[in-house]
Design a protein around this motif. Structure first.
Motif: not given
Length: 175
Positions: A65-68, A77-81, A118-121, A126-129
């Motif tokens: 949450f602080a990172d956001l 990135v938020a979901i990955s974190y 792998v997760l961030t990619t 999925l989110i940005i396409g």
């Protein structure tokens, strides 16, 4: 009255541990943020989850949450974190109940760091396409730097930090 007071004191100790761990995660990321993909957070989460178990999950949630708030938010990135840091904390907290070998934690941290790329990619796909293969291949130099920094920080910091924090934990919570 004595039992209720002990519960309050115990809850306060857990809250203090979570706050201190979260603060150092935030400061650790910020301190190295000027160097691309050199990070100490994986090592700190691994150390905290080893020493404090599931309390580390509270610290990782606060950190996310602080990172956001501190950095420009990006949904991928938020979901990955939120997935990665909490999964790392959960895995290490579960492992710490049975496994004491520092080498197992080094390997776990390195594998998880590799999976972070792998997760961030995947989230970007999925989110940005963004195309997965092209995006992942473009990120390999950054992922390698993350893995190397995890190797260095875990090799240097895991054993002395866990030694100190386990003593602190045992003094605070008298297991």
């Amino acid at each position: 009255m004595g039992k209720a007071r002990n519960i309050t004191i115990s809850a306060s100790k857990h809250a203090a541990v979570i706050a201190a761990c979260a603060a150092t995660l935030i400061v650790g990321k910020f301190a190295l943020s000027f160097i691309p993909n050199i990070e100490v957070v994986t090592t700190l989460v691994t150390v905290y989850a080893f020493a404090f178990g599931f309390d580390c999950l509270g610290a990782t949630v606060v950190f996310c949450f602080a990172d956001l708030i501190l950095y420009p938010p990006s949904p991928d990135v938020a979901i990955s974190y939120f997935i990665y840091w909490n999964l790392l904390a959960l895995i290490v907290a579960l492992m710490s109940r049975k496994i004491k070998s520092e080498y197992v934690y080094l390997i776990a941290a390195l594998v998880m760091t590799a999976l972070f790329g792998v997760l961030t990619t995947l989230m970007s796909h999925l989110i940005i396409g963004l195309p997965f293969a092209v995006t992942y291949l473009a990120g390999i130099p950054f992922y390698v730097m993350q893995i190397v920094s995890t190797l260095v920080f875990m090799s240097v910091g895991f054993k002395p930090l866990t030694k100190v924090l386990v003593k602190l934990r045992d003094g605070l919570f008298k297991r």
